[in-house]
Design a protein around this motif. Structure first.
Motif, mmCIF file in Angstrom:
data_model
loop_
_atom_site.group_PDB
_atom_site.id
_atom_site.type_symbol
_atom_site.label_atom_id
_atom_site.label_comp_id
_atom_site.label_asym_id
_atom_site.label_seq_id
_atom_site.Cartn_x
_atom_site.Cartn_y
_atom_site.Cartn_z
ATOM 1 N N ILE A 105 0.859 -1.189 0.000
ATOM 2 C CA ILE A 105 0.000 0.000 0.000
ATOM 3 C C ILE A 105 0.891 1.234 0.000
ATOM 4 N N VAL A 106 0.743 2.110 -0.969
ATOM 5 C CA VAL A 106 1.559 3.330 -1.064
ATOM 6 C C VAL A 106 0.641 4.535 -0.918
ATOM 7 N N GLY A 107 0.819 5.283 0.178
ATOM 8 C CA GLY A 107 -0.065 6.415 0.417
ATOM 9 C C GLY A 107 0.632 7.753 0.506
ATOM 10 N N SER A 108 1.891 7.774 0.938
ATOM 11 C CA SER A 108 2.596 9.038 1.145
ATOM 12 C C SER A 108 2.706 9.820 -0.162
ATOM 13 N N HIS A 109 2.657 11.161 -0.043
ATOM 14 C CA HIS A 109 2.722 11.997 -1.243
ATOM 15 C C HIS A 109 4.001 12.820 -1.341
ATOM 16 N N VAL A 110 4.987 12.570 -0.454
ATOM 17 C CA VAL A 110 6.228 13.320 -0.578
ATOM 18 C C VAL A 110 6.938 12.893 -1.856
ATOM 19 N N GLN A 111 7.788 13.770 -2.374
ATOM 20 C CA GLN A 111 8.460 13.512 -3.656
ATOM 21 C C GLN A 111 9.259 12.222 -3.639
ATOM 22 N N LYS A 112 9.884 11.937 -2.493
ATOM 23 C CA LYS A 112 10.710 10.736 -2.385
ATOM 24 C C LYS A 112 9.879 9.471 -2.614
ATOM 25 N N THR A 113 8.667 9.447 -2.047
ATOM 26 C CA THR A 113 7.803 8.282 -2.229
ATOM 27 C C THR A 113 7.410 8.121 -3.693
ATOM 28 N N THR A 114 7.056 9.210 -4.337
ATOM 29 C CA THR A 114 6.658 9.137 -5.748
ATOM 30 C C THR A 114 7.817 8.625 -6.599
ATOM 31 N N ALA A 115 9.032 9.100 -6.311
ATOM 32 C CA ALA A 115 10.209 8.620 -7.055
ATOM 33 C C ALA A 115 10.439 7.132 -6.792
ATOM 34 N N GLN A 116 10.243 6.697 -5.533
ATOM 35 C CA GLN A 116 10.426 5.284 -5.203
ATOM 36 C C GLN A 116 9.360 4.412 -5.867
#
Length: 478
Positions: free
Chosen positions: A306-317
């Motif tokens: 489950i991917v919920g975080s919206h920080v840039q690092k999460t999107t890149a990951q």
């Protein structure tokens, strides 16, 4: 005032190294005298990202806190998830906990230390949480809290404090925290990178940077325990203490000095990141976990991510993870929360598709729409309430999942907390360790939706762009 970026290597090599042999001797001499019960209040579940073999409780009833005090371990965690709370909710919860801790400690005649474990990038309900607890402890314990210690250092996440300035590491560069995306957080934003100025900013000038006690790296590296302890002895009226640190050993030096001050009757609240909890708890370092340490029965089913975080690092990951062909990806359109019927239909669609794939042995990634839901200026509280609705929907997918996954991984602090407490319905979990630096794994309790399942808690702001992919590849044995 603009603070310049610095190179990691230049900073790390600009201080004399600690005499580790002498530090070990001092630690072994002083640490046994520290008999306080340590209660760590975690504002999201990533605070256990440095420890292993400790309990995490997800409620704070009197019975739960008593159970924590009665454990053989000197330290236990209470997951409040307060970063997802309103200010009023935060105030109520922390008052309740502080009152119960004080009552139980008095009944057991046991000294204690409360640590408010906050985000290493300085987001969260500060100073509200520690101020509320200070008032509750003073009122119910008829004591005076001398001060508050701030120690946001967290090496695994690249959060270093030097010259009283808190930095976030990006590759080989240290960027002042106030100039990062984290400082622009819609709910917990700030401007200052100098921690004295940050305290002044966050307390609206109640505590001035000139009045803060600063524990320097120079005195830490010289092992000047006596001088540091004397600094702590001179703190009063709940004034603030800022601790500089570049390595875990720096935290050990400070902890020795703190122990000496506590043994002389000083009382402090603490607002720290995860490293301090490991050090003060006397928890050893253990190797990173492998698949074989976590998954005993090789189910034919896939895992659930489950991917919920919206920080840039999460999107890149997430983008890196999407290069793994064997995984199945489902985008959850969380913006439909503004239309109740459409939102319910979307939740059902995502759950059923994920169940089908996991049942066929395909690890499935559910990720929320990457664009933030923006209601405009002055709508922070409303946005927070909608984010809670979205999180509740995501956790309902886990709670109602009809197939047992091989493992569950949640990305993002609030997401992983809600998946753990509302989705997996965990009341007490054991921290197995870390699968990558700063990325803890719970083994869920018997009461959980899926008993004894490995649950990977992946913070939104930790790791390189490839770290999520590397963790999943380890769990998948690809």
């Amino acid at each position: 005032m603009s603070i310049i970026e610095r190179k990691v290597d230049e900073v790390l090599t600009s201080y004399e190294p600690i005499n580790k042999e002498e530090l070990t001797r001092l630690w072994n001499e002083v640490r046994p005298s520290f008999q306080h019960q340590i209660i760590v209040l975690d504002d999201d579940p990533t605070g256990v990202q440095t420890v292993h073999g400790v309990s995490v409780y997800t409620d704070w009833t009197k019975e739960t806190i008593e159970n924590g005090f009665l454990e053989k371990n000197q330290i236990f965690f209470i997951l409040t998830n307060s970063r997802a709370f309103t200010e009023k909710e935060t105030e109520i919860v922390h008052r309740d906990i502080a009152e119960r801790v004080e009552e139980i400690a008095q009944a057991m005649n046991k000294p204690y230390l409360i640590i408010s474990r906050g985000d290493s990038t300085l987001r969260g309900h500060y100073p509200l949480e520690t101020e509320v607890m200070k008032e509750a402890v003073e009122r119910n314990g008829n004591v005076e809290m001398d001060g508050e210690i701030l120690l946001p250092f967290f090496k695994e996440g690249g959060r270093l404090t030097v010259d009283n300035i808190h930095y976030v590491q990006y590759n080989d560069t240290l960027v002042p925290a106030g100039e990062t995306e984290f400082a622009k957080d819609r709910t917990f934003g700030y401007e200052s990178s100098h921690l004295g100025e940050w305290i002044e900013e966050k307390t609206n000038g109640t505590y001035k940077k000139e009045e803060v006690t600063y524990i320097t790296l120079e005195s830490i590296r010289k092992l000047d325990i006596e001088a540091i302890s004397e600094q702590l002895m001179n703190v009063s009226s709940f004034n603030k203490v800022v601790v500089n640190a570049l390595e875990e050993e720096d935290v050990m030096v400070f902890s020795i000095a703190l122990t000496l001050a506590l043994n002389k009757g000083k009382r402090f609240m603490l607002r720290t990141a995860a490293t301090f909890t490991k050090v003060i708890g006397g928890i050893s370092t253990r190797p990173l976990l492998k698949r074989k340490d976590l998954i005993e029965n090789n189910l034919r089913n896939g895992g659930l991510i489950i991917v919920g975080s919206h920080v840039q690092k999460t999107t890149a990951q997430l983008q890196e993870l999407q290069t793994v062909d064997s995984l199945h990806f489902i985008e959850f359109d969380c913006h439909l929360v503004l239309n109740k019927a459409a939102f319910k239909h979307e939740v059902d669609r995502v759950r059923k598709e994920a169940e089908e794939k996991v049942a066929h042995g395909i690890t499935t990634v559910i990720f929320t729409k990457r664009e933030r839901l923006d209601l405009g200026e002055g709508m922070k509280e409303e946005e927070l309430k909608l984010s809670v609705e979205i999180s509740d929907a995501v956790t309902s997918i886990v709670r109602n999942f009809e197939v047992r996954p091989n493992y569950i991984l949640a990305k993002g602090g609030i997401t992983s907390s809600d998946v753990g407490t509302k989705g997996l319905c965990v009341k007490r979990a054991t921290v197995a360790g870390q699968i990558a630096p700063g990325i803890p794994v719970w083994k869920t309790g018997e009461e959980s939706t899926f008993s004894y399942i490995p649950y990977v808690i992946f913070p939104g702001n930790v790791g390189a762009d490839t770290t999520l992919k590397e963790v999943v590849l380890e769990l998948e044995q690809i």
